[in-house]
Design a protein around this motif. Sequence first.
Motif, PDB file in Angstrom:
ATOM      1  N   PHE A 103      38.475  -1.419 -70.803  1.00 11.04           N
ATOM      2  CA  PHE A 103      38.282  -1.136 -71.827  1.00 11.04           C
ATOM      3  C   PHE A 103      39.983   0.131 -72.043  1.00 11.04           C
ATOM      4  O   PHE A 103      40.806   0.603 -72.881  1.00 11.04           O
ATOM      5  CB  PHE A 103      37.371   0.560 -72.102  1.00 11.04           C
ATOM      6  CG  PHE A 103      36.095   0.178 -71.895  1.00 11.04           C
ATOM      7  CD1 PHE A 103      35.302   0.648 -71.240  1.00 11.04           C
ATOM      8  CD2 PHE A 103      35.864  -1.263 -72.612  1.00 11.04           C
ATOM      9  CE1 PHE A 103      33.981   0.256 -71.127  1.00 11.04           C
ATOM     10  CE2 PHE A 103      33.996  -1.650 -72.539  1.00 11.04           C
ATOM     11  CZ  PHE A 103      33.459  -0.897 -71.671  1.00 11.04           C
ATOM     12  N   VAL A 104      40.246  -0.409 -71.161  1.00 11.74           N
ATOM     13  CA  VAL A 104      41.497   0.270 -71.420  1.00 11.74           C
ATOM     14  C   VAL A 104      43.043  -0.341 -69.971  1.00 11.74           C
ATOM     15  O   VAL A 104      42.214  -0.784 -68.713  1.00 11.74           O
ATOM     16  CB  VAL A 104      41.785   2.038 -70.255  1.00 11.74           C
ATOM     17  CG1 VAL A 104      43.403   2.731 -70.082  1.00 11.74           C
ATOM     18  CG2 VAL A 104      41.335   2.881 -70.896  1.00 11.74           C
ATOM     19  N   ASN A 105      44.248  -0.784 -70.436  1.00  8.79           N
ATOM     20  CA  ASN A 105      45.017  -0.892 -69.356  1.00  8.79           C
ATOM     21  C   ASN A 105      45.857  -0.475 -68.358  1.00  8.79           C
ATOM     22  O   ASN A 105      46.259   0.509 -69.006  1.00  8.79           O
ATOM     23  CB  ASN A 105      46.057  -1.728 -70.458  1.00  8.79           C
ATOM     24  CG  ASN A 105      45.453  -3.333 -71.364  1.00  8.79           C
ATOM     25  OD1 ASN A 105      44.277  -3.794 -70.751  1.00  8.79           O
ATOM     26  ND2 ASN A 105      45.552  -3.591 -72.577  1.00  8.79           N
ATOM     27  N   ALA A 106      46.053  -0.821 -67.383  1.00  8.81           N
ATOM     28  CA  ALA A 106      46.471   0.168 -66.258  1.00  8.81           C
ATOM     29  C   ALA A 106      48.466  -0.265 -66.435  1.00  8.81           C
ATOM     30  O   ALA A 106      48.482  -0.682 -67.430  1.00  8.81           O
ATOM     31  CB  ALA A 106      45.763  -0.448 -64.834  1.00  8.81           C
ATOM     32  N   THR A 107      49.044   1.127 -66.587  1.00  8.84           N
ATOM     33  CA  THR A 107      50.133   1.612 -66.671  1.00  8.84           C
ATOM     34  C   THR A 107      50.877   0.264 -65.690  1.00  8.84           C
ATOM     35  O   THR A 107      52.026  -0.557 -65.694  1.00  8.84           O
ATOM     36  CB  THR A 107      50.536   2.358 -66.772  1.00  8.84           C
ATOM     37  OG1 THR A 107      50.283   3.442 -67.825  1.00  8.84           O
ATOM     38  CG2 THR A 107      52.192   3.023 -67.079  1.00  8.84           C
ATOM     39  N   GLY A 108      50.020   0.414 -64.052  1.00  4.71           N
ATOM     40  CA  GLY A 108      51.002   0.131 -63.298  1.00  4.71           C
ATOM     41  C   GLY A 108      49.811  -0.055 -62.303  1.00  4.71           C
ATOM     42  O   GLY A 108      48.934  -0.347 -62.224  1.00  4.71           O
ATOM     43  N   GLY A 109      49.995  -1.037 -61.385  1.00  4.25           N
ATOM     44  CA  GLY A 109      48.995  -2.106 -60.231  1.00  4.25           C
ATOM     45  C   GLY A 109      48.336  -2.524 -61.008  1.00  4.25           C
ATOM     46  O   GLY A 109      48.395  -3.238 -62.006  1.00  4.25           O
ATOM     47  N   ASP A 110      47.113  -3.128 -60.463  1.00  6.36           N
ATOM     48  CA  ASP A 110      46.077  -3.658 -60.273  1.00  6.36           C
ATOM     49  C   ASP A 110      44.451  -3.550 -60.142  1.00  6.36           C
ATOM     50  O   ASP A 110      44.609  -3.121 -59.404  1.00  6.36           O
ATOM     51  CB  ASP A 110      47.070  -4.996 -60.273  1.00  6.36           C
ATOM     52  CG  ASP A 110      47.314  -6.007 -60.963  1.00  6.36           C
ATOM     53  OD1 ASP A 110      48.616  -7.000 -60.337  1.00  6.36           O
ATOM     54  OD2 ASP A 110      46.818  -6.310 -61.785  1.00  6.36           O
TER      55      ASP A 110
END
Lengths: 262, 322, 260
Positions: A63-70
């Motif tokens: 639903f939300v995209n991560a700003t960093g990492g995986d």
Amino acid sequence: MNIVQPILKTENLRVEFRSKDAPGGVKVALQGLNLAVFPGEVFGFLGPNGAGKTTTMNVLLGFVNATGGDAFLFGENVRDPIARQRIGYLPELTYYYKFLTAEELLRFYARIFNIPKAEREKRIDAVLKLVELDHARKRQIKTYSKGMQQRAGLAQALINNPDLLILDEPTSGLDPIGRMKVREIIQRLKNEGKTVFFSSHELGEVETICDRVAILHQGELKREGRVADIVREYNCDLEQAFLRIIGFMPQAADSALVSKAA
Amino acid sequence: MSAPILSFVLLAVSCFSLATWVGPRFEASQSRRGVGHGALGNMLGDSRKLFADHFFTRSDVYFHSGYYPSMFDKVKLKENHLAAGAKTAKCEHDHAHEGPCEHDHGHQETKPEPKTEKHGEAEHVHGEHCNHGEEETDFLGKPKDYFDGFSRNFFVTKHTHLTEKGTNAAREILPWIKLAAQLDPRKVESYTVGAFWLRDLKRDAEAEQFLREGLRHNPESHEILLELGRGYVARHDYERARNVLEMAFRRWREQENSKPVEEQNRFAAGQILNNLVLVEDRLGHRDQAVSWLGIVRKISPHPEEIDKRIAEVRAGQPFEAQ
Amino acid sequence: MNTIHAIAIVVLKEMIRRKDFYVLFILTALITLLMGSINIFNDASIAGYLKELALLLVWISSLVMAITTTARQLHAEKELRTIFPLLAKPVSRAQLLLGKFAGCWIACGLSLFVFYLFLGIVAASREQSLDVGAYTVAFLLHWGALAVVVAMALLGSVVFAAPSSNGTICFIVAVGILVLARHLNTVALQMDGVMGKITYAIYYLLPRLDWAFSVRQFLIFHDPMPGFAVWAQAMLFYGSYSALLILAAWLLFRRRALTT
């Protein structure tokens, strides 16, 4: 020797949101979260309100995209829809298409999973029996009570016979009987070798059914480990340990603990 | 009594008082109107005249099977027209340039100027602006771009008349004319044009009824009386025709005589008189026919032509109205 | 494809069970039958005005249906939180958009078919004949134009927060195109300088819904419909424009955060 790969994994997961109130206009919801959930375990995801539990789930579900990492599910990056092929998700607030019947809703979701027609109908029957909605399968969901809607939600989460179940506060708003039934279903899934990842504020329940827990506070992972180990380490129940870990321990309670130990 | 209720009662009383004071003054300030606008007319209020004009134009659009300039085309045409120079003052009513096809053009008889197609095929004179039967699109011009050219596949681009599509095809314009008449009973053209086409469709009884309805709302209209007279002439009821046409001429005189000569609608007078001559001729009243022709001679721009017609009538040749 | 098909079926079920279509159809039918009962000089075979009125009502109803049905799809999913269990399945945002588009467009097509069927029956009852081919061409062009309207409303639902604002703007744009698109080049040529160029650019950029709207005249006046080649080009244009609008919607929607 076979190394068991985690079924759910996050690597330095970082999520930021724009916020007028936050310093620099950016609110950090998750800071470098590293999580691993292994097959067959019941994993509790704990934290006070605003800790970042829902944000973590939102990232896992795409639903939300991560700003960093995986983040990975079954080794697939969560940005890819195929990562969600083998999961079931039960949201905290269960709302489904009110104009559909439970049967139609399950058929709709089953189609999305490309379940063949014959098997689809069998699964629908089995799941409706499991959640005790067989008698109301032809009624539109708008006629259901809250408990029935919750059960319909559980049914849709199980329709594809998922290997990983993600539950967001599954017993929230349920009466004691409803909570007991949910616990039974989680236990049954565990016995079948499924993995359950759920967040909850009911620490008593978590202590009873979870194998491992992770405690989140202000976007940071404070503690991860087996429930038994945490309880033993802090020499108290999970609730008390939780409060200590997140740094909230009222003075009177602390004194009571010291005097108890004495 | 509480304050809100008292305020409401006071407001209601003052509104009622105001209405009783304004009402009679409003009625008195209005000119004579046709009665019975109907529900639609009452709902639309004074804007019904705009709607009536629009629906009358709609009937013209229907007559041309949808081939009609939009308001943007009219602006463009007006600019072109001004640039090219106006043809004659009487050309102002060219139907390709301006709105409804009016029944009275104020034509000069010998000049082949464009008339409204609503006069029917027999009376229509091919004019410079109206190229019947040709593929060329008058107001559209050449396509301005690819889209424009392609778009022309989707709307009417040929100048045709409904009458070319079948014997009774012209009936399709009648609903719009009826609607225009209902919304603005003072619009005389609705009745005259409607009656013309009803007669063309062999519905004489409906045509007469329609004209009489128009007369009720417009008792001073010589145009309606003329059309009524034409109907009687077509049915060979010459006695009635004479009475009606004489009444028409009286009305014309009452309205037009006070105007300067250059402002008089002499075309209308000519039509009334021509029909009177025809009627008297058919009734065998040659002297009366000659007398009417004498009046025509006074208003005609070509008196020598009228002298010929007088001679023909005196010689006993049957008179043909033009 | 399964996913898109499944989502489209849910949209169709919603349309059937919401009863919007029935209200519009009954309204259209009532007004048409009322107008048809008017005595026009004792001639019961006059059909032109009735066809014109019915076609206008069909166009208004179809626009209302297309825009309101589509404008509320994504908003309702977010508002009612049904989007979360849906996107938690192996469904991409592109599939969600395509499924919603397909469902709305097919729903519009079905309701349009009923409208045109009713129109055909009314016209045939007056004229004692019916050019089925002409009505089919008009129906298909209308349906093609509605694809653009649906795609536009879908893009609007991603851009605008509320379905009411989306619906209003889509309606104004659609009606503006129907009425003015054909004449924009004439207006542009009458303007000077930059304004003229901008107007001409808008003229080229607008989806030409007026093509489908204008063929009503051929039905009313019994003129021959555009040929197959022209019809195919128009449908291709509508399809391409719809695809462009859906692509734009996807580009905006794919990275949009959805918080539970």
